[in-house]
Design a protein around this motif. Sequence first.
Motif, short mmCIF file in Angstrom:
data_model
loop_
_atom_site.label_atom_id
_atom_site.label_comp_id
_atom_site.label_asym_id
_atom_site.label_seq_id
_atom_site.Cartn_x
_atom_site.Cartn_y
_atom_site.Cartn_z
N ASP A 1 94.12 69.42 74.61
CA ASP A 1 93.62 68.89 73.35
C ASP A 1 94.76 68.19 72.64
O ASP A 1 95.67 68.85 72.13
CB ASP A 1 93.04 70.01 72.50
CG ASP A 1 92.37 69.51 71.22
OD1 ASP A 1 92.70 68.38 70.79
OD2 ASP A 1 91.54 70.25 70.67
N GLN A 3 95.01 66.65 69.81
CA GLN A 3 95.21 66.96 68.40
C GLN A 3 95.92 68.30 68.22
O GLN A 3 96.78 68.45 67.35
CB GLN A 3 93.86 66.96 67.68
CG GLN A 3 93.15 65.61 67.67
CD GLN A 3 93.97 64.52 66.98
OE1 GLN A 3 94.66 64.79 65.99
NE2 GLN A 3 93.92 63.31 67.50
N ALA A 4 95.55 69.27 69.05
CA ALA A 4 96.19 70.58 68.96
C ALA A 4 97.66 70.50 69.34
O ALA A 4 98.53 71.11 68.72
CB ALA A 4 95.47 71.59 69.86
N VAL A 5 97.96 69.70 70.38
CA VAL A 5 99.34 69.53 70.82
C VAL A 5 100.16 68.84 69.72
O VAL A 5 101.27 69.26 69.40
CB VAL A 5 99.41 68.72 72.12
CG1 VAL A 5 100.87 68.37 72.46
CG2 VAL A 5 98.78 69.50 73.26
N ALA A 7 99.57 68.77 66.52
CA ALA A 7 99.73 69.69 65.38
C ALA A 7 100.82 70.71 65.66
O ALA A 7 101.63 71.04 64.79
CB ALA A 7 98.40 70.39 65.09
N ALA A 8 100.88 71.22 66.90
CA ALA A 8 101.91 72.18 67.28
C ALA A 8 103.29 71.53 67.27
O ALA A 8 104.28 72.15 66.86
CB ALA A 8 101.60 72.77 68.66
N TRP A 39 98.95 58.86 65.94
CA TRP A 39 99.32 60.07 66.66
C TRP A 39 100.82 60.39 66.51
O TRP A 39 101.19 61.52 66.23
CB TRP A 39 98.97 59.93 68.14
CG TRP A 39 97.49 59.90 68.39
CD1 TRP A 39 96.51 60.52 67.66
CD2 TRP A 39 96.83 59.20 69.43
NE1 TRP A 39 95.28 60.26 68.17
CE2 TRP A 39 95.43 59.44 69.29
CE3 TRP A 39 97.23 58.39 70.49
CZ2 TRP A 39 94.46 58.91 70.14
CZ3 TRP A 39 96.28 57.87 71.36
CH2 TRP A 39 94.90 58.13 71.17
N THR A 43 103.77 63.46 63.84
CA THR A 43 105.00 64.19 64.12
C THR A 43 106.21 63.56 63.44
O THR A 43 107.34 64.02 63.66
CB THR A 43 105.26 64.23 65.64
OG1 THR A 43 105.62 62.91 66.09
CG2 THR A 43 104.04 64.70 66.40
#
Length: 255
Positions: A1, A3-5, A7-8, A39, A43
């Motif tokens: 995923d 988005q999950a990556v 966010a992490a 994206w 970060t």
Amino acid sequence: DLQAVLAAMAANNVVMIECHSSDWSGPSGVMILEYWNYWTGLTGGDVLLTGSGTLVDDVYNAVVTGLTTPEVTNLTLKASAGYESWLVSVNPPSYSGPTGVTVDFDIEIKVPDGTADGTYSFTISAVDAAGVNYGDQEVTITVESVIKVKIDIKPGSFPNSINRNNKGNVPVAILGSETFDVTAVDRDTVVFAGANALPIGGSPEDVNGDGYLDLVLHFATQELSLADDATKACLKGKTLSGKDFEGCDSVRIVK
């Protein structure tokens, strides 16, 4: 995923820099770089085109920018898991301001009551509001419920011969050191081989010439509890703050 990556990555302060070969539009007509700008932006990163004549410089500058933090917010000192309560005070409590400077913190570490004897190692880290770790300092503490001290029975003589029929007294020096201050000794609590200290002498002096004050106390010889085959005798007591200490030295019993 994805988005999950992403966010992490953002949560762990990992900056993503993406190098793309073109800025072509997808089926929806939206330029693909718009997606990557979004994206990488999550970060704090950037998108670069591989066809750029300044690609090397662009990558270099993006990396430097990602690594450079001109300001730090709410930098605090934290002890590693399980040792949080050992760090009882930090002054100042936190720091906010420019990076690249030296900031001094005065800290107080206290071993919790009831901690078992042993050697404990943990880390104190400087962490800002974003969770960025700016540095670690390892701390090692040895816990001893009884402070070990050195004593010298009959200072200046060896072997330490004791005739229990002697009606005199035995001098015993409690030796001071870098870690033990003899002026903190509660003389009323000191016992040597079962005998209490006599109310004579007792002015701190450096008897062994090591630069630290020592405390010489005297004990009635006939009050000493020593077996015929005793090869050592021990002294125990408390400091004025209530901490126990003890030390032993060799003896030779004269019958």
